[in-house]
Design a protein around this motif. Structure first.
Motif, PDB file in Angstrom:
ATOM      1  N   MET A   1       0.831  -1.194   0.000  1.00 61.04           N
ATOM      2  CA  MET A   1       0.000   0.000   0.000  1.00 61.04           C
ATOM      3  C   MET A   1       0.874   1.256   0.000  1.00 61.04           C
ATOM      4  SD  MET A   1      -3.305   0.934   2.183  1.00 61.04           S
ATOM      5  CE  MET A   1      -2.858   1.985   3.515  1.00 61.04           C
ATOM      6  N   ARG A   2       2.091   1.143   0.522  1.00 62.95           N
ATOM      7  CA  ARG A   2       2.971   2.313   0.550  1.00 62.95           C
ATOM      8  C   ARG A   2       3.253   2.828  -0.853  1.00 62.95           C
ATOM      9  NH1 ARG A   2       8.097   0.155   3.163  1.00 62.95           N
ATOM     10  NH2 ARG A   2       7.464  -1.522   1.791  1.00 62.95           N
ATOM     11  N   TRP A   3       3.408   1.887  -1.810  1.00 64.68           N
ATOM     12  CA  TRP A   3       3.705   2.277  -3.187  1.00 64.68           C
ATOM     13  C   TRP A   3       2.567   3.112  -3.770  1.00 64.68           C
ATOM     14  CZ3 TRP A   3       1.839   0.061  -8.016  1.00 64.68           C
ATOM     15  CH2 TRP A   3       2.549   0.501  -9.135  1.00 64.68           C
ATOM     16  N   TRP A   4       1.326   2.638  -3.601  1.00 64.96           N
ATOM     17  CA  TRP A   4       0.182   3.385  -4.117  1.00 64.96           C
ATOM     18  C   TRP A   4       0.060   4.738  -3.416  1.00 64.96           C
ATOM     19  CZ3 TRP A   4      -1.355  -2.052  -3.913  1.00 64.96           C
ATOM     20  CH2 TRP A   4      -1.597  -2.585  -5.169  1.00 64.96           C
ATOM     21  N   THR A   5       0.316   4.783  -2.112  1.00 63.65           N
ATOM     22  CA  THR A   5       0.209   6.035  -1.364  1.00 63.65           C
ATOM     23  C   THR A   5       1.257   7.041  -1.834  1.00 63.65           C
ATOM     24  OG1 THR A   5      -0.643   4.839   0.554  1.00 63.65           O
ATOM     25  CG2 THR A   5       0.222   7.054   0.938  1.00 63.65           C
ATOM     26  N   ASP A  91       7.887 -10.599 -17.744  1.00 63.29           N
ATOM     27  CA  ASP A  91       8.912  -9.625 -17.385  1.00 63.29           C
ATOM     28  C   ASP A  91       8.719  -9.180 -15.942  1.00 63.29           C
ATOM     29  OD1 ASP A  91       9.973  -9.353 -20.092  1.00 63.29           O
ATOM     30  OD2 ASP A  91       8.089  -8.327 -20.530  1.00 63.29           O
ATOM     31  N   ALA A  92       9.807  -8.945 -15.249  1.00 59.71           N
ATOM     32  CA  ALA A  92       9.778  -8.338 -13.918  1.00 59.71           C
ATOM     33  C   ALA A  92      10.461  -6.983 -14.034  1.00 59.71           C
ATOM     34  CB  ALA A  92      10.481  -9.213 -12.899  1.00 59.71           C
ATOM     35  N   THR A  93       9.763  -5.921 -13.671  1.00 61.50           N
ATOM     36  CA  THR A  93      10.330  -4.572 -13.758  1.00 61.50           C
ATOM     37  C   THR A  93      10.299  -3.909 -12.393  1.00 61.50           C
ATOM     38  OG1 THR A  93       8.187  -3.636 -14.374  1.00 61.50           O
ATOM     39  CG2 THR A  93       9.654  -4.240 -16.173  1.00 61.50           C
ATOM     40  N   ARG A  94      11.247  -3.022 -12.193  1.00 66.53           N
ATOM     41  CA  ARG A  94      11.356  -2.293 -10.936  1.00 66.53           C
ATOM     42  C   ARG A  94      11.659  -0.832 -11.250  1.00 66.53           C
ATOM     43  NH1 ARG A  94      13.215  -7.165 -11.255  1.00 66.53           N
ATOM     44  NH2 ARG A  94      12.916  -8.668  -9.587  1.00 66.53           N
ATOM     45  N   GLY A  95      10.688   0.025 -11.023  1.00 68.43           N
ATOM     46  CA  GLY A  95      10.914   1.452 -11.209  1.00 68.43           C
ATOM     47  C   GLY A  95      11.666   2.017 -10.013  1.00 68.43           C
ATOM     48  N   PRO A  96      12.054   3.284 -10.072  1.00 67.53           N
ATOM     49  CA  PRO A  96      12.817   3.882  -8.970  1.00 67.53           C
ATOM     50  C   PRO A  96      12.083   3.829  -7.628  1.00 67.53           C
ATOM     51  CG  PRO A  96      12.771   5.355 -10.874  1.00 67.53           C
ATOM     52  CD  PRO A  96      11.868   4.210 -11.186  1.00 67.53           C
ATOM     53  N   LEU A  97      10.807   4.152  -7.631  1.00 65.89           N
ATOM     54  CA  LEU A  97      10.044   4.128  -6.388  1.00 65.89           C
ATOM     55  C   LEU A  97       9.872   2.694  -5.885  1.00 65.89           C
ATOM     56  CD1 LEU A  97       8.547   5.815  -4.318  1.00 65.89           C
ATOM     57  CD2 LEU A  97       6.510   5.695  -5.756  1.00 65.89           C
ATOM     58  N   GLN A  98       9.665   1.765  -6.804  1.00 67.67           N
ATOM     59  CA  GLN A  98       9.547   0.360  -6.409  1.00 67.67           C
ATOM     60  C   GLN A  98      10.868  -0.155  -5.840  1.00 67.67           C
ATOM     61  OE1 GLN A  98       8.022  -1.323 -10.101  1.00 67.67           O
ATOM     62  NE2 GLN A  98       6.082  -1.737  -9.084  1.00 67.67           N
ATOM     63  N   ARG A  99      11.996   0.203  -6.436  1.00 69.78           N
ATOM     64  CA  ARG A  99      13.298  -0.229  -5.905  1.00 69.78           C
ATOM     65  C   ARG A  99      13.504   0.316  -4.507  1.00 69.78           C
ATOM     66  NH1 ARG A  99      15.264   1.071 -11.116  1.00 69.78           N
ATOM     67  NH2 ARG A  99      16.271   2.922 -10.290  1.00 69.78           N
ATOM     68  N   LEU A 100      13.104   1.557  -4.284  1.00 68.49           N
ATOM     69  CA  LEU A 100      13.233   2.178  -2.969  1.00 68.49           C
ATOM     70  C   LEU A 100      12.443   1.401  -1.916  1.00 68.49           C
ATOM     71  CD1 LEU A 100      14.234   4.716  -1.351  1.00 68.49           C
ATOM     72  CD2 LEU A 100      12.007   5.723  -1.893  1.00 68.49           C
ATOM     73  N   LEU A 101      11.290   0.881  -2.302  1.00 62.48           N
ATOM     74  CA  LEU A 101      10.414   0.159  -1.372  1.00 62.48           C
ATOM     75  C   LEU A 101      10.613  -1.353  -1.405  1.00 62.48           C
ATOM     76  CD1 LEU A 101       7.149   2.189  -2.057  1.00 62.48           C
ATOM     77  CD2 LEU A 101       8.674   2.398  -0.093  1.00 62.48           C
ATOM     78  N   GLY A 102      11.515  -1.850  -2.268  1.00 61.73           N
ATOM     79  CA  GLY A 102      11.754  -3.284  -2.366  1.00 61.73           C
ATOM     80  C   GLY A 102      10.624  -4.029  -3.058  1.00 61.73           C
ATOM     81  N   LEU A 103      10.012  -3.383  -4.074  1.00 63.74           N
ATOM     82  CA  LEU A 103       8.884  -3.964  -4.791  1.00 63.74           C
ATOM     83  C   LEU A 103       9.217  -4.160  -6.264  1.00 63.74           C
ATOM     84  CD1 LEU A 103       6.063  -1.702  -3.293  1.00 63.74           C
ATOM     85  CD2 LEU A 103       6.713  -3.997  -2.552  1.00 63.74           C
ATOM     86  N   ALA A 104       8.342  -4.865  -6.960  1.00 66.30           N
ATOM     87  CA  ALA A 104       8.505  -5.070  -8.400  1.00 66.30           C
ATOM     88  C   ALA A 104       7.141  -5.334  -9.017  1.00 66.30           C
ATOM     89  CB  ALA A 104       9.446  -6.233  -8.670  1.00 66.30           C
ATOM     90  N   THR A 105       7.076  -5.243 -10.346  1.00 68.27           N
ATOM     91  CA  THR A 105       5.872  -5.560 -11.108  1.00 68.27           C
ATOM     92  C   THR A 105       6.207  -6.680 -12.078  1.00 68.27           C
ATOM     93  OG1 THR A 105       4.994  -3.319 -10.955  1.00 68.27           O
ATOM     94  CG2 THR A 105       4.206  -4.669 -12.796  1.00 68.27           C
ATOM     95  N   LEU A 122       4.496  -6.247  -5.990  1.00 70.08           N
ATOM     96  CA  LEU A 122       4.902  -7.484  -5.344  1.00 70.08           C
ATOM     97  C   LEU A 122       6.236  -7.260  -4.644  1.00 70.08           C
ATOM     98  CD1 LEU A 122       2.883  -8.551  -7.542  1.00 70.08           C
ATOM     99  CD2 LEU A 122       4.309 -10.556  -7.651  1.00 70.08           C
ATOM    100  N   ASP A 123       6.444  -7.977  -3.543  1.00 75.23           N
ATOM    101  CA  ASP A 123       7.746  -7.972  -2.900  1.00 75.23           C
ATOM    102  C   ASP A 123       8.783  -8.410  -3.943  1.00 75.23           C
ATOM    103  OD1 ASP A 123       9.414  -7.986  -0.361  1.00 75.23           O
ATOM    104  OD2 ASP A 123       9.719 -10.036  -1.103  1.00 75.23           O
ATOM    105  N   ASP A 124       9.945  -7.797  -3.928  1.00 77.28           N
ATOM    106  CA  ASP A 124      10.959  -8.049  -4.950  1.00 77.28           C
ATOM    107  C   ASP A 124      11.307  -9.535  -5.069  1.00 77.28           C
ATOM    108  OD1 ASP A 124      12.761  -7.315  -6.958  1.00 77.28           O
ATOM    109  OD2 ASP A 124      14.410  -7.121  -5.534  1.00 77.28           O
ATOM    110  N   ALA A 125      11.522 -10.200  -3.954  1.00 71.22           N
ATOM    111  CA  ALA A 125      11.871 -11.630  -3.989  1.00 71.22           C
ATOM    112  C   ALA A 125      10.709 -12.456  -4.528  1.00 71.22           C
ATOM    113  CB  ALA A 125      12.264 -12.113  -2.595  1.00 71.22           C
ATOM    114  N   GLU A 126       9.498 -12.097  -4.132  1.00 72.16           N
ATOM    115  CA  GLU A 126       8.313 -12.814  -4.620  1.00 72.16           C
ATOM    116  C   GLU A 126       8.136 -12.611  -6.126  1.00 72.16           C
ATOM    117  OE1 GLU A 126       3.614 -13.369  -3.444  1.00 72.16           O
ATOM    118  OE2 GLU A 126       4.604 -11.477  -2.952  1.00 72.16           O
ATOM    119  N   ALA A 127       8.375 -11.400  -6.600  1.00 71.78           N
ATOM    120  CA  ALA A 127       8.254 -11.115  -8.038  1.00 71.78           C
ATOM    121  C   ALA A 127       9.268 -11.920  -8.834  1.00 71.78           C
ATOM    122  CB  ALA A 127       8.448  -9.620  -8.295  1.00 71.78           C
TER     123      ALA A 127
END
Length: 146
Positions: A1-5, A91-105, A122-127
């Motif tokens: 939820m932090r990413w969306w916020t 594909d797994a992608t990580r934008g700057p904000l996602q990398r900061l939060l440890g997330l990926a798409t 998604l959590d980076d490891a899970e993605a």
């Protein structure tokens, strides 16, 4: 939820900042620009306060050996299903904000006119695990991938 916020807060800061700059340089326009800037600020803050929680509560996904399922949207809900026999790329992608939060798409692309199915925030490891598992499953699945 932090990413969306954070995305909503950044999105709200842009029109508010532009409005403040316009207000600072406006001469004779200030009498009507002030209330307009106030309305834009209220709408942007309300959007940043409500939409992220709503989107987080709606967003769901599942990846099975047969298909990838994703539910998204906040006013209009969209249920997407991508059969693995039709998948062209994973594909797994990580934008700057996602990398900061440890997330990926994870993006699952098919030949669908509706576009790819995205599993966002998604959590980076899970993605990484989901992308690897889907790639292996797609490689072992017979299909035309078109």
């Amino acid at each position: 939820m932090r990413w969306w916020t954070l995305r909503a807060m950044i999105g709200a800061a842009v029109p508010i900042g532009a409005g403040l700059v316009a207000y600072a340089i406006a001469g004779s326009w200030r009498p009507w620009l002030g209330p307009l800037l106030g309305a834009v600020t209220v709408l942007a803050v309300a959007h940043a306060a409500v939409v992220p929680t709503w989107r987080y509560r709606v967003h769901r996904w599942e990846a099975t050996d047969d298909a990838v399922y994703a539910l998204s949207g906040w006013l209009v809900r969209e249920w997407r299903v991508a059969p693995l026999s039709r998948v062209q790329t994973v594909d797994a992608t990580r934008g700057p904000l996602q990398r900061l939060l440890g997330l990926a798409t994870v993006t699952v692309t098919t030949a669908s006119a509706s576009g790819p199915v995205q599993l966002v925030a998604l959590d980076d490891a899970e993605a990484t695990e989901v992308a690897a598992r889907l790639t292996a499953t797609v490689a072992a699945t017979r299909g035309d991938a078109t």
